[in-house]
Design a protein around this motif. Structure first.
Motif, PDB file in Angstrom:
ATOM      1  N   ILE B  32      63.792  15.504  35.152  1.00  0.00           N
ATOM      2  CA  ILE B  32      64.502  16.169  34.058  1.00  0.00           C
ATOM      3  C   ILE B  32      66.009  16.195  34.291  1.00  0.00           C
ATOM      4  N   CYS B  34      67.921  17.495  36.514  1.00  0.00           N
ATOM      5  CA  CYS B  34      68.465  18.837  36.727  1.00  0.00           C
ATOM      6  C   CYS B  34      69.524  18.832  37.815  1.00  0.00           C
ATOM      7  N   THR B  36      69.087  19.154  41.056  1.00  0.00           N
ATOM      8  CA  THR B  36      68.806  19.950  42.249  1.00  0.00           C
ATOM      9  C   THR B  36      68.905  19.084  43.502  1.00  0.00           C
ATOM     10  N   SER B  83      61.951  18.585  48.719  1.00  0.00           N
ATOM     11  CA  SER B  83      61.300  19.890  48.828  1.00  0.00           C
ATOM     12  C   SER B  83      61.684  20.818  47.670  1.00  0.00           C
ATOM     13  N   LYS B  84      62.854  20.630  47.086  1.00  0.00           N
ATOM     14  CA  LYS B  84      63.235  21.520  45.985  1.00  0.00           C
ATOM     15  C   LYS B  84      62.988  20.903  44.616  1.00  0.00           C
ATOM     16  N   CYS B  85      62.646  19.637  44.548  1.00  0.00           N
ATOM     17  CA  CYS B  85      62.518  18.980  43.240  1.00  0.00           C
ATOM     18  C   CYS B  85      61.491  19.711  42.376  1.00  0.00           C
ATOM     19  N   PRO B  86      61.907  20.192  41.196  1.00  0.00           N
ATOM     20  CA  PRO B  86      60.966  20.942  40.364  1.00  0.00           C
ATOM     21  C   PRO B  86      59.904  20.060  39.724  1.00  0.00           C
ATOM     22  N   ARG B  87      60.031  18.766  39.876  1.00  0.00           N
ATOM     23  CA  ARG B  87      58.983  17.876  39.358  1.00  0.00           C
ATOM     24  C   ARG B  87      58.158  17.272  40.490  1.00  0.00           C
ATOM     25  N   ASN B  88      58.378  17.777  41.694  1.00  0.00           N
ATOM     26  CA  ASN B  88      57.644  17.266  42.857  1.00  0.00           C
ATOM     27  C   ASN B  88      57.734  15.752  42.993  1.00  0.00           C
TER      28      ASN B  88
ATOM     29  N   ASP C 402      59.025  24.375  36.790  1.00  0.00           N
ATOM     30  CA  ASP C 402      59.042  23.996  38.189  1.00  0.00           C
ATOM     31  C   ASP C 402      57.618  23.853  38.705  1.00  0.00           C
ATOM     32  N   ALA C 403      57.298  22.649  39.152  1.00  0.00           N
ATOM     33  CA  ALA C 403      55.931  22.378  39.604  1.00  0.00           C
ATOM     34  C   ALA C 403      55.538  23.253  40.791  1.00  0.00           C
ATOM     35  N   ILE C 437      69.555  23.770  32.771  1.00  0.00           N
ATOM     36  CA  ILE C 437      69.047  22.391  32.851  1.00  0.00           C
ATOM     37  C   ILE C 437      69.130  21.769  31.457  1.00  0.00           C
ATOM     38  N   ARG C 464      70.850  22.404  37.710  1.00  0.00           N
ATOM     39  CA  ARG C 464      70.020  23.477  38.246  1.00  0.00           C
ATOM     40  C   ARG C 464      70.602  23.899  39.592  1.00  0.00           C
ATOM     41  N   ALA C 466      71.067  24.709  43.225  1.00  0.00           N
ATOM     42  CA  ALA C 466      70.315  24.191  44.363  1.00  0.00           C
ATOM     43  C   ALA C 466      70.410  25.099  45.574  1.00  0.00           C
TER      44      ALA C 466
END
Lengths: 171, 402, 665
Positions: B32, B34, B36, B83-88, C402-403, C437, C464, C466
């Protein structure tokens, strides 16, 4: 591979599925609405509750040529009718033993708890079961039963003269 | 996020062309944007193409431009972005190695130190360029007997994979000797490969070209086949990571443990030996491979807290959010390269964080960190104020009988 | 009409536009069906559920003398009722139709048209064999109790209760906190209009209290539910507040009188940002305005040794009752509206945002209390050290999208973050940095609001966050140091490290912690994220899979106040439709005993969760009460002598379905 299996190249396992109305059938509908794609091998029979599933349904499906039977019900504690699924679970334990005695691999009967929200699980369970059955090969129970019948006939025929003799003696 | 077996299966053999063939690879499409990854990357501000932009460039068919930049040379394999990726998205495991490989190939000149490390690893089986015949030399100064399998090939419970930094670096050797003492105190049945050992391959494709990693993996697997053992215990977290996630792709299926968890599991056996109070204020630096990638956060801390007298304080960046020492992914041999580009060494940043806690010991569990942090302590002018100690060294110090 | 005699089956297959016909060869299936025994007519049609489609069936029944119908289309859960109606309009008993699901279980889930067509044919063959065994059935009716229970007294529950009460229905509103009002009562202003939450909520709260048709039970929880649509028996636990609501006039003098001169315990309503006494009202406009005594901290309740100044000051009304015990009350209702709301994401779960570590990192709900004039700081935005912040970062999407935490977009955070940006800027003139985002401003007047706040000069940074870490250590004088908020500004491709005095984490919405318990108690389902599952996302958004139970507000999914209120109105209307009909028609899928075959073994009796099976001592046979039977069929499958049968799920029907599936014609 099942010793009885004579899988042809285009053979596809046939799965009769019994899904309860409230959880698993709805989950399968959700899989559809979500346009998830899975193997086209299942044929679903809807029942109101997995508790309605009579072991005879399962046996009947195998004897009529199903390669696998999939039962889907609500998760334990979530049954729309309190605990029909738990009643079914007890039957399935007994049924598994019986199937074992009949030489039917226990992986051919699969019981899954799939809630109404788990469309994804319908997909993974069906695909996984198809893969398992592909490995096991055709059950071909009708053919097997026919072979047994033939064997029994021959056995009876072999015994027939003796029986006839006995009849004469006692008659 | 933690690597899983399924992911591991999909990780190897993936190429950029076939990236979307696997579920894990396809997840890249769910990005997405983002930022991060870029925001958390310890070198994010020095990358023209941080992971987020790599993904857009890839989708736009402009990935060659990314290869042509040196962005990925900045990646220290710390797993922070993943480790922080919100989409894994498995950035560190799948995407970045593929891009880094291509980047390094296209560099007009390979950074000399890295070049040397690669050559040494090919020729000597260790990046230091030490003679392979001297690998087991440290055992002569160990205070406990250490079985070398080549001399005594009986089956063993724990095959201890020492790895080059512990075998050759003078401070690493201190840790190796301490580790041997701890194993001995555990009553462990352990043995080492000795001179037969070669480096396990560090961070694999994130450090150098895959050919070297594969050659090293082939070699190590062939040596391991000679012996019977129940588990491999690995001191170097990078090697531990390699055994856990890279070797299985080549058919390796032995049980692997890190020294930290191996000792932690039998902590009660050595607890009675921890008699000497160590009145230290200790801060622990999470190794990226042990911590973020394998979630070993509690075990090292519990080992430290088992030592009487120790007071544990945390740095600002800790555990999941720990800050890399800068040594991974080939960073160990890129300090000069980074310096030439005005990039501050991560070990310097990290040591400042350690100093801010007021601790007098910086505890570590990765051999790269000893040399990196001891040097950074000197740079910070904090010699004598902050000592760098491996957990094994602290345990042995608490035995009190050395 | 012609349900007996020679079987004459009419078969209909629906194209559903291209939904079915795009994958399945409907012509081939129709031709195949025509070849099956008993099928006298086979048709395909673009949309079977349309009026002309339904008319086709009705007309064919009349003109062709059909006596069984099979429709191959979508899920029976969607349109079984539709086609039963069509059959009935044709003059046939509605239970002589059977549906084949070739869309949800066919064309939508299979890519290979050939295999999907084969599957459809198998299913059609099974249905054709099954429908032969269908017999005419009658629906029974049960009366519906006219009262309604609303669970949860937030804005959704309040609105539903008021709507029902206005329609003349008796409503019991159960709220577990000491006051109704829910989360909305904690807010300061509401987006996008910026009207004050209390100003629009308080009148509705007092209206609830005043309405003669509403029984308001606060500090109460539902503990058990029995029965079914039209007739639920619900047990409500009324927790002791140690003050009698019928005697208290809400003067609140007891609170002043308490031996604790100042608040000492974390104030729940203010999220611990202020202190309250052991006797308190959660907020000034609380309804009912009856204090509650906290037994954990009240000296009288803990030790029995207190000067009881509160009791003394209330001598005239004598409303105190320290002997109160939890009370369990059963009520009977015909319908239930669940409006149990949401909880906010626990920001501590994301360690790198420093919530609970750095004193100047707040959640958005805490910020709502800070900007609120009746909040702990009287509406002043101040740091714990008393200073007003000169710079504030607002971090969007905390725990959402967030997954690793909650996958969904919480929908309200973008707008409430902009609202907080506006309010804090207005209060403090601070520089505000919103890290987002994607800016989600769908809905009426939302984009305009976004525009307005943008023009007010709030810094909107697309990225986002971090990492959040201290710039400097906190000063010894209690001075709270700034923290650095680090993110990639994705629009310029740079890492921004912005030092700020205060951080606000825009936490997402998630199901209440005990949503799972509530779900089980009311026998409904949850969506993947744990929010209550609606019967159909578009066509039955406030219904559940359990008849008579409706959903309102954020318990079904994150939503803002306008949507929660709209949904509450819809839920009230659904409940009204049920109640005003006066009865519900039950699906005639009940079990029945073939008396002559029953051996009287009684093994079925304990199996029935509804006690519908009894034992007729005179004839020594089991007998089933059709009104109590819910039609699960568990007894049918368990009867050792196969003497229990179930309408619509007869053994003969299911066996012929199995046979049909597996027999290649």
């Amino acid at each position: 591979m099942d010793p009885h299996a004579q899988a042809s190249a285009d053979w596809r396992p046939r799965i009769v599925a019994f899904f309860c109305n409230w959880c698993t059938y709805t989950a399968a509908d959700l899989a559809g609405v979500s346009r998830l794609k899975y193997a086209p091998n299942t044929r679903v029979i809807r029942v109101m509750c997995s508790g309605r599933i009579d072991p005879q349904f399962v046996l009947d499906a195998f004897t009529r040529g199903a390669d696998g039977v999939l039962i889907g019900g609500c998760h334990p504690g979530d049954c729309h009718y309190s605990e029909g699924n738990m009643k079914l679970l007890r039957r399935v334990h007994l049924l598994r033993r019986l199937l074992g005695d009949m030489g039917i691999d226990e992986q051919r009967l699969r019981l899954e708890w799939i809630s109404a929200a788990e469309g994804e699980k319908v997909k993974t369970v069906v695909n996984d079961m198809v893969a398992t059955l592909q490995k096991l090969g055709p059950l071909a129970f009708p053919e097997r039963a026919a072979a047994w019948d033939l064997e029994m006939d021959e056995f009876e025929r072999a015994l027939a003269p003796a029986a006839a003799l006995e009849e004469v003696t006692h008659g | 996020m933690l690597a899983t077996e399924e992911a591991v299966e999909q990780m190897w053999g993936v190429t950029l062309d076939r990236l979307y063939d696997s579920e894990e690879g396809r997840r890249i499409l769910s990005c997405i944007q983002c930022g991060t990854c870029a925001g958390t990357c310890p070198h994010g501000e020095h990358m023209q193409y941080p992971p987020r932009r790599i993904i857009t460039m890839l989708k736009a068919g402009l990935i060659e431009e990314v290869f042509a930049s040196d962005s990925l040379v900045m990646c220290v394999n710390c797993y922070a972005c993943q480790s922080k990726c919100p989409r894994n998205i498995r950035l560190t495991e799948i995407l970045l190695p593929l891009v880094k490989e291509q980047t390094i190939v296209r560099l007009p000149q390979m950074p000399p130190e890295l070049q040397k490390a690669v050559e040494n690893s090919y020729r000597y089986g260790n990046s230091q360029g030490e003679s392979a015949r001297k690998r087991a030399l440290w055992t002569k100064t160990a205070t406990v007997p250490i079985r070398i399998l080549a001399d005594d090939p009986r089956p063993v419970d724990a095959l201890w994979f020492v790895e080059s930094d512990l075998a050759f670096h003078p401070r690493g050797q201190d840790v190796a000797r301490a580790t041997a003492r701890v194993f001995d105190a555990l009553g462990a049945d352990f043995a080492i490969l000795g001179n037969e050992e070669r480096t396990a391959g560090d961070c694999g494709r994130l450090s150098w070209e895959p050919g070297l990693s594969e050659a090293l993996i082939d070699y190590t697997m062939s040596i391991l086949k000679k012996y019977e053992f129940r588990r491999i215990v690995v001191s170097d977290p990078h090697a531990f990571d390699a055994f856990k996630y890279r070797y299985p792709m080549f058919g390796f299926d032995e049980t692997v443990e890190s020294t930290v968890s191996y000792v932690h599991r039998d902590l009660e056996k050595i607890r009675p030996r921890l008699k000497k109070r160590l009145e230290y204020t200790v801060t622990y630096h999470d190794s990226c491979c042990l911590g973020r990638h394998n979630k070993l956060f509690e075990e090292p801390r519990e080992l430290l807290l088992a030592i009487p007298g120790i007071r544990l304080v945390e740095m600002v960046h800790t555990r999941e959010n720990g800050l890399c020492c800068g040594g991974g992914g080939g960073g160990m041999w890129l300090d000069t390269y980074y310096k030439a580009r005005g990039i501050e060494r991560l070990s310097d940043r990290r040591v400042r964080e350690a100093l801010d806690t007021g601790a007098d010991v910086l505890a570590i569990a990765c051999p790269y960190e000893i040399s990196r942090f001891e040097d950074a302590v000197k740079v910070a002018g904090a010699e004598g104020r902050l000592r760098v100690r491996d957990i094994m060294e602290l345990l042995v110090e608490s035995f009190g009988d050395a | 009409m012609n349900s007996n005699g020679a079987i004459r089956i009419g078969f209909y297959i629906c194209h559903c536009g291209t939904n079915i016909a795009g994958v399945i060869d409907v012509d081939a299936v129709a031709a195949y069906a025509a070849s099956l025994p008993g099928v006298v007519l086979s048709r395909d049609y673009k949309y079977m559920c349309s009026d002309p489609g339904q008319d086709l069936i009705a007309q064919d029944i009349r003109e062709q003398g059909l006596n069984r119908i099979v429709v191959a289309s979508c899920s029976p859960l969607l349109h079984e009722r539709t086609f039963r109606g069509a059959v009935e309009r044709g003059g046939l008993n509605p239970f002589l139709v059977h549906m084949v699901n070739i869309r949800e279980h066919g064309s939508w889930v299979h890519e290979d048209g050939g295999l999907a067509t084969t599957k459809a044919m198998d299913l059609v063959r099974a249905a054709v064999r099954r429908v032969v065994h269908h017999i005419p059935l009658e629906r029974s009716r049960v009366p519906v109790h006219p009262d309604v229970l609303v669970v949860g007294g937030g804005i959704a529950g309040i609105h539903a209760a008021l709507t029902l009460a206005a329609a003349g229905k008796k409503v019991t509103l159960v709220e577990r906190e000491p006051s109704i009002g829910g989360h909305m009562a904690q807010f300061d202003k509401t987006f996008p209009t910026l009207d004050c939450a209390a100003c629009i909520l308080t009148p509705k709260m007092t209206a609830v209290k005043a309405h003669p048709n509403i029984t308001l039970w606060t500090y109460s929880e539902v503990t058990a539910v029995k029965g079914s649509v039209g007739n639920f028996t619900v047990t409500v636990k009324r927790k002791p507040r140690y003050i009698r609501e019928d005697l208290c006039v809400g003067c609140l003098e007891c609170i002043d009188a308490c031996i604790y001169k100042d608040g000492k315990f974390a104030d729940e309503f203010n999220l611990g940002l202020s202190k309250r006494k052991p006797i308190y009202v959660p907020f000034p406009q609380a309804v009912p305005a009856v204090p509650v005594v906290d037994p954990e901290h009240c000296v009288h309740l803990k030790t029995g040794k207190c000067k009881d100044l509160c009791v003394q000051i209330c001598a005239e009304r004598n409303a105190f009752d320290f002997d109160q015990q939890p009370e369990f009350i059963d009520i009977t209702v015909g319908a239930v509206i669940l409006a149990t709301g949401f909880t906010t994401f626990d920001a501590k779960r994301i360690p790198y945002y420093g919530y609970g570590v750095y004193p100047n990192v707040y959640t958005a709900l805490e910020a709502e209390r800070l900007v609120n004039a009746s909040g702990p700081t009287g509406g002043e935005i101040v740091l714990p050290d008393g200073r007003a912040p000169a710079s504030v970062a607002i971090v969007h999407c905390v725990g959402s999208r967030d997954a690793d935490y909650n996958r969904w977009c919480s929908r309200v955070c973008c707008m409430y973050s902009l609202k907080l940006a506006h309010l804090i800027q207005e209060h403090t003139k601070a520089e505000i940095y919103n890290f987002y985002i994607d800016m989600r401003s769908a809905g009426k007047s939302m984009e305009e609001f976004y525009n307005r706040v943008s023009e007010e000069g709030v810094h909107l940074i697309r990225g986002r966050v971090a990492d959040i870490y201290p710039e400097t250590a906190n000063g010894k004088d209690g001075h709270i140091g700034r923290v650095i908020v680090q993110a990639e500004d994705t629009l310029i491709g740079r890492i921004r490290k912005i030092p700020v005095d205060m951080v606000i984490l825009s936490v997402g919405l998630q199901p209440q912690d005990d949503a799972e318990d509530v779900r089980r108690m009311f026998n409904i389902s949850c969506s993947a994220g744990g929010f209550f599952l609606e019967r159909h996302p578009k066509l039955a958004p406030v219904n559940t899979f359990t008849d008579g139970i409706y959903l309102a507000g954020a318990c079904q999914g994150p939503k803002d106040i306008p949507d929660a209120v709209a949904q509450a109105g819809a839920a009230a209307a659904e409940a009204l439709a049920l109640i005003d009909a006066g009865f519900v028609e039950l699906e005639p899928n009940t079990a029945y005993v073939m008396e002559e075959e029953c051996s009287g073994c009684k093994s079925c009796i304990p199996l029935c969760p509804y006690s519908a099976i009894s034992f007729a001592e005179d004839v020594l046979k089991a007998t089933i009460n059709a009104v109590l039977c819910k039609g699960c069929g568990t007894c049918v499958a368990s009867c050792p002598s196969a003497s229990i049968r179930q309408h619509l799920f007869e053994d003969a029907q299911i066996f012929s379905e199995i046979e049909g599936l597996l027999t290649h014609a």
